[in-house]
Write a protein that holds these residues in place. Structure first.
Motif, PDB file in Angstrom:
ATOM      1  N   ASP A   1      46.752  29.237  43.913  1.00 13.74           N
ATOM      2  CA  ASP A   1      45.768  28.670  42.998  1.00 13.74           C
ATOM      3  C   ASP A   1      45.155  29.794  42.174  1.00 13.74           C
ATOM      4  OD1 ASP A   1      46.117  26.023  43.880  1.00 13.74           O
ATOM      5  OD2 ASP A   1      44.752  26.361  45.564  1.00 13.74           O
ATOM      6  N   ILE A   2      45.146  29.629  40.855  1.00 14.24           N
ATOM      7  CA  ILE A   2      44.686  30.658  39.938  1.00 14.24           C
ATOM      8  C   ILE A   2      43.233  30.400  39.563  1.00 14.24           C
ATOM      9  CG2 ILE A   2      45.057  31.783  37.708  1.00 14.24           C
ATOM     10  CD1 ILE A   2      47.370  32.125  39.677  1.00 14.24           C
ATOM     11  N   TYR A   3      42.397  31.434  39.739  1.00  8.60           N
ATOM     12  CA  TYR A   3      40.987  31.364  39.371  1.00  8.60           C
ATOM     13  C   TYR A   3      40.686  32.379  38.285  1.00  8.60           C
ATOM     14  CZ  TYR A   3      39.864  28.250  43.200  1.00  8.60           C
ATOM     15  OH  TYR A   3      39.800  27.154  44.030  1.00  8.60           O
ATOM     16  N   GLU A   4      39.873  31.973  37.315  1.00  8.10           N
ATOM     17  CA  GLU A   4      39.450  32.867  36.243  1.00  8.10           C
ATOM     18  C   GLU A   4      37.937  32.795  36.103  1.00  8.10           C
ATOM     19  OE1 GLU A   4      41.488  31.718  32.683  1.00  8.10           O
ATOM     20  OE2 GLU A   4      43.420  32.541  33.326  1.00  8.10           O
ATOM     21  N   THR A   5      37.390  33.787  35.401  1.00  4.29           N
ATOM     22  CA  THR A   5      35.951  33.831  35.170  1.00  4.29           C
ATOM     23  C   THR A   5      35.678  34.403  33.789  1.00  4.29           C
ATOM     24  OG1 THR A   5      33.843  34.680  36.014  1.00  4.29           O
ATOM     25  CG2 THR A   5      35.734  36.121  36.207  1.00  4.29           C
ATOM     26  N   GLY A   6      34.442  34.296  33.339  1.00  2.00           N
ATOM     27  CA  GLY A   6      34.074  34.870  32.047  1.00  2.00           C
ATOM     28  C   GLY A   6      34.941  34.346  30.919  1.00  2.00           C
ATOM     29  N   LYS A   7      35.531  35.272  30.158  1.00  2.00           N
ATOM     30  CA  LYS A   7      36.385  34.896  29.029  1.00  2.00           C
ATOM     31  C   LYS A   7      37.765  34.419  29.471  1.00  2.00           C
ATOM     32  CE  LYS A   7      34.201  38.305  25.979  1.00  2.00           C
ATOM     33  NZ  LYS A   7      34.424  39.540  25.177  1.00  2.00           N
ATOM     34  N   GLY A   8      38.060  34.548  30.748  1.00  3.38           N
ATOM     35  CA  GLY A   8      39.374  34.165  31.240  1.00  3.38           C
ATOM     36  C   GLY A   8      40.417  35.214  30.912  1.00  3.38           C
ATOM     37  N   GLY A   9      41.660  34.910  31.234  1.00  2.00           N
ATOM     38  CA  GLY A   9      42.745  35.835  30.973  1.00  2.00           C
ATOM     39  C   GLY A   9      43.090  36.685  32.183  1.00  2.00           C
ATOM     40  N   LEU A  10      44.159  37.462  32.028  1.00  2.00           N
ATOM     41  CA  LEU A  10      44.729  38.208  33.142  1.00  2.00           C
ATOM     42  C   LEU A  10      43.757  39.198  33.781  1.00  2.00           C
ATOM     43  CD1 LEU A  10      48.257  38.891  31.629  1.00  2.00           C
ATOM     44  CD2 LEU A  10      47.826  37.704  33.778  1.00  2.00           C
ATOM     45  N   TYR A  11      42.859  39.765  32.984  1.00  2.00           N
ATOM     46  CA  TYR A  11      41.910  40.745  33.517  1.00  2.00           C
ATOM     47  C   TYR A  11      40.941  40.116  34.514  1.00  2.00           C
ATOM     48  CZ  TYR A  11      42.837  44.709  30.381  1.00  2.00           C
ATOM     49  OH  TYR A  11      43.393  45.779  29.737  1.00  2.00           O
ATOM     50  N   THR A  12      40.812  38.804  34.498  1.00  2.00           N
ATOM     51  CA  THR A  12      39.811  38.137  35.332  1.00  2.00           C
ATOM     52  C   THR A  12      40.419  37.344  36.478  1.00  2.00           C
ATOM     53  OG1 THR A  12      39.697  35.946  34.263  1.00  2.00           O
ATOM     54  CG2 THR A  12      38.580  37.769  33.149  1.00  2.00           C
ATOM     55  N   GLU A  13      41.725  37.380  36.624  1.00  2.00           N
ATOM     56  CA  GLU A  13      42.412  36.411  37.480  1.00  2.00           C
ATOM     57  C   GLU A  13      42.468  36.819  38.943  1.00  2.00           C
ATOM     58  OE1 GLU A  13      46.979  35.012  37.649  1.00  2.00           O
ATOM     59  OE2 GLU A  13      46.004  34.607  35.717  1.00  2.00           O
ATOM     60  N   LEU A  14      42.033  35.918  39.811  1.00  2.00           N
ATOM     61  CA  LEU A  14      42.228  36.031  41.251  1.00  2.00           C
ATOM     62  C   LEU A  14      43.130  34.893  41.695  1.00  2.00           C
ATOM     63  CD1 LEU A  14      38.604  36.859  42.514  1.00  2.00           C
ATOM     64  CD2 LEU A  14      40.474  38.456  42.050  1.00  2.00           C
ATOM     65  N   GLN A  15      44.093  35.210  42.534  1.00  2.00           N
ATOM     66  CA  GLN A  15      45.039  34.213  43.029  1.00  2.00           C
ATOM     67  C   GLN A  15      44.800  33.985  44.512  1.00  2.00           C
ATOM     68  OE1 GLN A  15      49.011  35.542  42.072  1.00  2.00           O
ATOM     69  NE2 GLN A  15      48.633  35.512  39.866  1.00  2.00           N
ATOM     70  N   VAL A  16      44.674  32.732  44.905  1.00  2.00           N
ATOM     71  CA  VAL A  16      44.407  32.394  46.295  1.00  2.00           C
ATOM     72  C   VAL A  16      45.634  31.710  46.888  1.00  2.00           C
ATOM     73  CG1 VAL A  16      42.910  31.148  47.896  1.00  2.00           C
ATOM     74  CG2 VAL A  16      41.945  32.150  45.810  1.00  2.00           C
ATOM     75  N   LYS A  17      46.177  32.329  47.933  1.00  2.00           N
ATOM     76  CA  LYS A  17      47.364  31.805  48.609  1.00  2.00           C
ATOM     77  C   LYS A  17      47.008  31.485  50.057  1.00  2.00           C
ATOM     78  CE  LYS A  17      50.789  34.702  49.522  1.00  2.00           C
ATOM     79  NZ  LYS A  17      52.005  35.535  49.270  1.00  2.00           N
ATOM     80  N   GLU A  18      47.308  30.269  50.488  1.00  2.00           N
ATOM     81  CA  GLU A  18      47.011  29.876  51.866  1.00  2.00           C
ATOM     82  C   GLU A  18      48.226  30.096  52.748  1.00  2.00           C
ATOM     83  OE1 GLU A  18      44.238  26.558  53.320  1.00  2.00           O
ATOM     84  OE2 GLU A  18      46.229  25.626  53.385  1.00  2.00           O
ATOM     85  N   VAL A  19      48.051  30.901  53.795  1.00  2.00           N
ATOM     86  CA  VAL A  19      49.092  31.135  54.796  1.00  2.00           C
ATOM     87  C   VAL A  19      48.420  31.046  56.158  1.00  2.00           C
ATOM     88  CG1 VAL A  19      50.729  32.801  55.748  1.00  2.00           C
ATOM     89  CG2 VAL A  19      50.445  32.639  53.270  1.00  2.00           C
TER      90      VAL A  19
END
Length: 323
Positions: free
Chosen positions: A200-218
Motif C-alpha cells: 500500500d502506497i502512502y504519500e504526504t504533502g505535495k505527494g510524489g516519490l520523495y514522500t512515498e512510504l510503502q507498507v507491506k504486510e508479512v
C-alpha cells in the motif's frame, strides 16, 4: 490545531560493518557526496557518515553507523526492509545496470510496476536498495545533484525515493501514518522486491516519490534481527523546531512514548516507534551541514557537535582512518 504536513523523506539511517568500504561504495560507485563525517552522538566510538547531493539537502541523505562487530541481518517482519534512490529517467536505469556490473555489484533485472521502472541492487553489506526512475512522476522535485567525473549528469542520483516498511499487522502502522502523521493512501501496487506481494502506497504533502512510504504486510515470518545492512530508522521532514515541537505534543497526546525534541546539531529530531516497532524520526530541515564546515570542505574532516568537541582527542583515538 492543524499541523503543517510532513514534507516527505529527510534521511534513512543504516548499519555498516566497514565504514571505509561503505565510503568507497557510496561515493565511488554510486557517486554520492560524503557531506558529513561525524560520530554517533549516543555512542561517539562509532562513525556516523552522511551522503547526499551537493550540500546534503534534506530528502537526499542516506547515513550509516559503523558497527564492526555487526553480524548478519536475519530478514524478517516489523522492519524497514528497503529504501530507494531516485534517478531522473528510465534510460538511467540501463546505464546503472551496466555500471553495477562493471563493479561486480549484484542486482536484479529492471522491472516495470505500472508506469514506474526500477532496478534493485545489494550493497557491500547486502542492504537492499532500489534505483527508481522519476521520469513518470509529476511530484518529483529534482534537486541539484553532486556531479562526478565518471557519471553522466543526466544519469546521476537525485535524492531519496520510496521507503518500504514490512510489518506483521499493517493496520497498526497505517493508523499511525494516517491518523497521526497525516499520510494518505493513494494506491496498491506489487512490491519492487517481490511482485507477488502487494504494498500500500502512502504519500504526504505535495505527494510524489520523495514522500512515498510503502507498507507491506508479512505475518508468516519472525521479526527481523538487525545486523550489517539493516535499516535502523527512517526520518521524515518538518520545517523547523516550532513545527517539530507541535508534532511532539501531538505524538505524546496520542499515547506514544517518544524522545521529545533533541538537538542533533545539524537538525533537531524526535524519535518514536509505531506498534510494529518501526522507528520513525521527525527531523527539521535545518540548520544543515554547513553549520560547521564550508561548502567546499563538506565531509573532509571529522566534525563533532559542540557538546562533544571537548572530547575530540579521546574520540579520535578510538576511530580508524577511512581515507
Amino acid at each position: 490545531m492543524k499541523h503543517q504536513p510532513i514534507n516527505g523523506q529527510h534521511h534513512v539511517s543504516m548499519l555498516t560493518k566497514d565504514a571505509k568500504q561503505n565510503l568507497w561504495f557510496y561515493t565511488e560507485v554510486l557517486g554520492l557526496r560524503l557531506v558529513k563525517k561525524t560520530v554517533n552522538q549516543d555512542d561517539p566510538s562509532m562513525y556516523h557518515l552522511f551522503y547526499g547531493n551537493r550540500n546534503g539537502a534534506p530528502g537526499t541523505e542516506v547515513s550509516f553507523f559503523e558497527m564492526p562487530n555487526a553480524g548478519q541481518t536475519r530478514k524478517g517482519t516489523n522492519s524497514i526492509s528497503s529504501f530507494s534512490l531516485l534517478v531522473p529517467n528510465d534510460e538511467a536505469l540501463s546505464y546503472w545496470a551496466s555500471r553495477l556490473d562493471s563493479f561486480e555489484v549484484p542486482h536484479e533485472a529492471i522491472v516495470s510496476i505500472g508506469e514506474r521502472k526500477s532496478l534493485t541492487f545489494y550493497d557491500r553489506d547486502e542492504l537492499t536498495v532500489h534505483l527508481v526512475s522519476a521520469e513518470k512522476d509529476n511530484g518529483i522535485e529534482l534537486v541539484e545533484p553532486w556531479i562526478t567525473e565518471d557519471i553522466p549528469p543526466k544519469y546521476v542520483i537525485v535524492g531519496l525515493g520510496p521507503v518500504e516498511l514490512t510489518v506483521r499487522e499493517a493496520s497498526r502502522t497505517k493508523a499511525v501514518l494516517e491518523d497521526i502523521l497525516g499520510y494518505t493512501q493513494v494506491r496498491t501496487v506489487p512490491s519492487m522486491g517481490d511482485s507477488k506481494v502487494m504494498v500500500d502506497i502512502y504519500e504526504t504533502g505535495k505527494g510524489g516519490l520523495y514522500t512515498e512510504l510503502q507498507v507491506k504486510e508479512v505475518n508468516d515470518k519472525d521479526r527481523e534481527r538487525p545486523g550489517k545492512g539493516s535499516i535502523h530508522h527512517v526520518a521524515i521532514r518538518v520545517k523547523d523546531v516550532e513545527e517539530l515541537t507541535e508534532w511532539a505534543a501531538k505524538i505524546t497526546a496520542a499515547g506514544f512514548e517518544n524522545t521529545g525534541v533533541i538537538d542533533r546539531y545539524y537538525f533537531h529530531s524526535l524519535y518514536f516507534r509505531d506498534p510494529n516497532h518501526i522507528l520513525f524520526e521527525i527531523a527539521t530541515d535545518g540548520p544543515g551541514f554547513e553549520i560547521d564546515e564550508t561548502f567546499d570542505a563538506l565531509g573532509e574532516n571529522l566534525t563533532l557537535p559542540s557538546f562533544l568537541e571537548e572530547r575530540r582527542e579521546e574520540i579520535e583515538s578510538k576511530l580508524h582512518p577511512i581515507r
